[in-house]
Write a protein that holds these residues in place. Structure first.
Motif, short mmCIF file in Angstrom:
data_model
loop_
_atom_site.label_atom_id
_atom_site.label_comp_id
_atom_site.label_asym_id
_atom_site.label_seq_id
_atom_site.Cartn_x
_atom_site.Cartn_y
_atom_site.Cartn_z
N GLU A 410 0.85 -1.21 0.00
CA GLU A 410 0.00 0.00 0.00
C GLU A 410 0.89 1.26 0.00
O GLU A 410 0.66 2.20 -0.75
N TRP A 411 1.92 1.25 0.84
CA TRP A 411 2.80 2.42 0.94
C TRP A 411 3.69 2.58 -0.30
O TRP A 411 4.19 3.66 -0.56
N CYS A 412 3.92 1.48 -1.03
CA CYS A 412 4.70 1.59 -2.27
C CYS A 412 4.00 2.48 -3.28
O CYS A 412 4.58 2.89 -4.28
N GLU A 413 2.72 2.77 -3.02
CA GLU A 413 1.95 3.62 -3.93
C GLU A 413 1.73 5.02 -3.36
O GLU A 413 0.93 5.78 -3.87
N ALA A 414 2.45 5.33 -2.27
CA ALA A 414 2.24 6.63 -1.60
C ALA A 414 2.94 7.74 -2.39
O ALA A 414 3.96 8.27 -1.97
N LYS A 415 2.37 8.07 -3.53
CA LYS A 415 3.01 9.05 -4.45
C LYS A 415 3.28 10.41 -3.79
O LYS A 415 4.19 11.11 -4.15
N ASP A 416 2.43 10.76 -2.80
CA ASP A 416 2.59 12.08 -2.16
C ASP A 416 3.76 12.09 -1.18
O ASP A 416 4.17 13.15 -0.72
N HIS A 417 4.26 10.91 -0.83
CA HIS A 417 5.33 10.85 0.17
C HIS A 417 6.48 9.99 -0.36
O HIS A 417 6.56 8.79 -0.08
N ALA A 418 7.34 10.63 -1.13
CA ALA A 418 8.43 9.91 -1.81
C ALA A 418 9.29 9.12 -0.83
O ALA A 418 9.71 8.00 -1.13
N GLY A 419 9.54 9.67 0.36
CA GLY A 419 10.38 9.00 1.35
C GLY A 419 9.76 7.68 1.79
O GLY A 419 10.42 6.64 1.84
N VAL A 420 8.45 7.73 2.10
CA VAL A 420 7.74 6.52 2.55
C VAL A 420 7.71 5.50 1.40
O VAL A 420 7.94 4.30 1.60
N MET A 421 7.46 5.99 0.19
CA MET A 421 7.39 5.11 -0.97
C MET A 421 8.74 4.40 -1.18
O MET A 421 8.80 3.18 -1.34
N GLY A 422 9.82 5.17 -1.13
CA GLY A 422 11.16 4.61 -1.33
C GLY A 422 11.51 3.59 -0.26
O GLY A 422 12.00 2.49 -0.56
N GLU A 423 11.24 3.94 1.00
CA GLU A 423 11.58 3.03 2.11
C GLU A 423 10.74 1.74 2.07
O GLU A 423 11.22 0.68 2.43
N SER A 424 9.47 1.84 1.63
CA SER A 424 8.63 0.64 1.54
C SER A 424 9.20 -0.32 0.51
O SER A 424 9.28 -1.53 0.75
N ASN A 425 9.57 0.23 -0.65
CA ASN A 425 10.18 -0.60 -1.69
C ASN A 425 11.46 -1.26 -1.17
O ASN A 425 11.70 -2.44 -1.40
N ARG A 426 12.27 -0.48 -0.47
CA ARG A 426 13.56 -1.02 -0.01
C ARG A 426 13.36 -2.11 1.04
O ARG A 426 14.09 -3.10 1.06
N LEU A 427 12.34 -1.93 1.90
CA LEU A 427 12.09 -2.96 2.92
C LEU A 427 11.55 -4.23 2.25
O LEU A 427 11.94 -5.35 2.61
N LEU A 428 10.67 -4.06 1.28
CA LEU A 428 10.12 -5.21 0.55
C LEU A 428 11.26 -6.03 -0.07
O LEU A 428 11.31 -7.25 0.05
N SER A 429 12.17 -5.29 -0.70
CA SER A 429 13.33 -5.96 -1.32
C SER A 429 14.21 -6.61 -0.26
O SER A 429 14.67 -7.74 -0.42
N ALA A 430 14.42 -5.91 0.87
CA ALA A 430 15.31 -6.42 1.93
C ALA A 430 14.77 -7.71 2.54
O ALA A 430 15.53 -8.62 2.88
N LEU A 431 13.45 -7.78 2.69
CA LEU A 431 12.85 -8.99 3.28
C LEU A 431 13.21 -10.22 2.43
O LEU A 431 13.50 -11.29 2.96
N ILE A 432 13.19 -10.03 1.11
CA ILE A 432 13.52 -11.14 0.21
C ILE A 432 15.03 -11.41 0.21
O ILE A 432 15.48 -12.55 0.34
N ARG A 433 15.81 -10.34 0.10
CA ARG A 433 17.27 -10.49 -0.03
C ARG A 433 17.89 -11.13 1.21
O ARG A 433 18.81 -11.93 1.10
N HIS A 434 17.41 -10.75 2.40
CA HIS A 434 18.05 -11.27 3.61
C HIS A 434 17.48 -12.61 4.06
O HIS A 434 18.15 -13.36 4.76
#
Length: 565
Positions: A410-434
């Motif tokens: 849901e937060w990956c679509e937070a277009k109004d909040h670039a910081g939240v959007m970026g961090e959500s994507n990074r956490l999603l990726s981190a969950l898989i990578r680690h």
């Protein structure tokens, strides 16, 4: 108005004669007239500035006093007045007077100094270029000297403080302030004040000065921190408005001092510093302002690995978790944000991660998953991402938490909040990578996260592109069948083609894109897309790439493409 209508003003310049005994009285009349806003421009138009400036060369005390008053009042909030004084070089003469009179502590002289300082304030107030002019004239060291010599004189002291407050806003002033003993003088003055208003005046000078790292350290060495802790102790239980205001100002300033690396380390004292211990005691306080300052101070102390490791070993995490628990219901957003910032910083050293996970940090942080406040969301995401870095088990536990993954998508679509959007994507990726876990990959696919990782691969930030590609590679390796539909829908193959064709793509981006191409070849629809986009041409060019890892992977990829064409 009558004076203006009667045409008296144009007669006054001729009466401003240095030799005449009437001159002080005439200058006094002008000073009184110029107290009225509507009279200032007429005074300038009547040509009063040049003769008044001439009078500054007088040696008569009363003439200088009344002339200083007249010029100061004409300059007050008047662009015309200031321009005329500037043109006639008045500020330089006044600055030189202040310098030469600064040692004299006779009451009459102090009165004159106060008027002259006031004149320079009115001349330069809210005007950056005139303030810069005063700084270039060397007014700052002179005023600092005045403060030291005349601290017993209330009016002059206040005038110096107002001057400092104005000049300290300019970045160019900080270097000059740093070369004086302003820190010692202000702290000494602060220690002698009992009135709220006086303390506030000093605070107003300290705040802009303390933005400079050199001055931060000087203030710490001069003993400001002890003064601030005393203010906090005196006002923490106060109910009066001025107590609440002082508590906020003192604790905010304390946090500001900790933003400087040297001043922060000096106060940390290996975790044994009395200041550090006092700040720790703010976290369990009942006062929101102190809780906030305490958490922000911990976040500032947690700016290097040594400090972070020491703090985690001495049980600070528990204090922060208890504080956060109190604010799940109370919901003070600034306190939530500050406590999460502190936890995020503490989680950076690798040795702290497992300790913090065992202490239950992830569970407490997840309680804020429902927060609708972007600053809290941003810090929550950053804290979880730091915690799971290299921690496979924790990454798997969080990555299979459907509610968390759903919220991330849901937060990956937070277009109004670039910081939240970026961090959500990074956490999603981190969950898989680690975690490198098939269960986590399934949870992300079911939650609709794949398309966001494909979009993340086109980010303008290389680090995010790379994190996305590695995660996508793991998805393809662990469960290509389940991800196939999402890969096709998100146009993964054409994204990879663009990344490989783009000369600006970094070597690791090219390398990971080729790994991913090889990984998706096992899917029939994706294989068809790869063939239709003539990947072989792009990949064969990369065999000549200057980066050995890239050129080697290009050879392997080309063989794979040729074998399966």
């Amino acid at each position: 108005m009558k004076i203006q209508e009667m045409g008296i003003l144009p007669l006054l310049p001729n009466l401003l004669n240095p030799q005449s005994s009437c001159t002080p009285k005439v200058a006094n009349i002008i000073a009184e007239l110029a107290k009225n806003e509507f009279m200032r421009s007429p005074c300038v138009e009547a040509g009063l500035i040049p003769p008044l400036i001439q009078l500054l060369n007088s040696t008569d005390h009363e003439v200088l006093l009344q002339t200083g008053r007249a010029l100061g009042n004409i300059c007050y909030d008047s662009h015309e007045g200031r321009s005329a004084v500037d043109l006639a070089g008045g500020a330089q003469i006044v600055a030189e007077h202040i310098k030469s009179l600064s040692q004299n502590t006779e009451p009459e002289n102090e009165k004159l100094l106060t008027v002259f300082c006031g004149m320079l304030m009115n001349y330069s107030n809210d005007n950056d270029s005139l303030q810069a002019q005063l700084i270039n004239m060397g007014v700052i060291p002179t005023l600092v000297r005045l403060l030291g010599i005349h601290s017993h004189n209330t009016a002059l002291t206040e005038m110096c403080l107002i001057a400092f407050g104005n000049l300290a806003e300019l970045e160019s002033s900080k270097e000059q302030f740093a070369s004086t003993n302003i820190a010692e003088e202000l702290v000494r003055l602060f220690q002698t004040q009992s009135e709220h208003e006086k303390k506030e005046m000093i605070f107003e000078v300290l705040a802009p000065l303390a933005e400079n790292d050199v001055i931060k350290l000087q203030l710490v060495e001069a003993g400001l921190v002890e003064c601030l802790l005393e203010v906090v102790a005196q006002t923490v239980d106060g109910e009066r408005e001025e107590d609440i205001a002082q508590l906020k100002t003192a604790s905010d300033l304390m946090v500001l001092l900790l933003l400087g690396d040297e001043s922060m380390q000096k106060l940390f004292e290996g975790g044994k510093g009395s200041v550090f211990q006092r700040v720790l005691s703010w976290i369990p306080s009942h006062n929101h302002q102190l809780q906030l300052a305490g958490a922000l101070a911990i976040a500032n102390f947690a700016r290097n690995d040594g400090n972070c490791i020491h703090m985690v070993d001495t049980g600070i995490v528990q204090k922060l978790l208890e504080l956060l628990d109190r604010h799940v219901e109370e919901g003070n957003v600034t306190v939530q944000h500050a406590a999460l910032s502190a936890l995020r910083n503490l989680a950076i050293p690798v040795v702290n991660k497992s300790k913090m996970l065992s202490a239950g940090v992830a569970d407490v942080v997840l309680k804020f998953l429902q927060s609708e406040m972007p600053p809290v969301q941003f810090k929550l995401l950053g804290t979880l991402r730091m915690l799971i870095d290299t921690q496979g088990e924790a990454a798997e536990q969080l990555g299979t938490n459907g509610k968390l993954v759903e919220r991330l998508v849901e937060w990956c679509e937070a277009k109004d909040h670039a910081g939240v959007m970026g961090e959500s994507n990074r956490l999603l990726s981190a969950l898989i990578r680690h975690s490198k876990s098939k269960e986590v990959v399934r949870t992300v696919i079911q939650g609709g996260g794949v398309k966001h990782l494909v979009t993340m691969a086109t980010s303008e930030h290389m680090i995010m592109q790379n994190e996305a590609l590695v995660a996508l590679g793991l998805i393809a390796a662990l469960d290509l069948v389940a991800a196939e539909k999402d890969f096709v829908g998100a146009c993964l193959v054409s994204v990879l083609h663009k990344l490989l064709s783009d000369e600006r793509s970094a070597p690791e981006i090219k390398y990971n894109s080729m790994i991913l191409i090889c990984a998706v070849m096992g899917s029939e629809p994706l294989h068809k897309e790869v063939q239709s986009l003539a990947f072989i041409d792009v990949v064969s060019k990369l065999r000549a790439h200057e980066n050995k890892t890239v050129s080697h992977q290009a050879s392997l990829t080309e063989q794979r493409l040729t074998a399966q064409s």
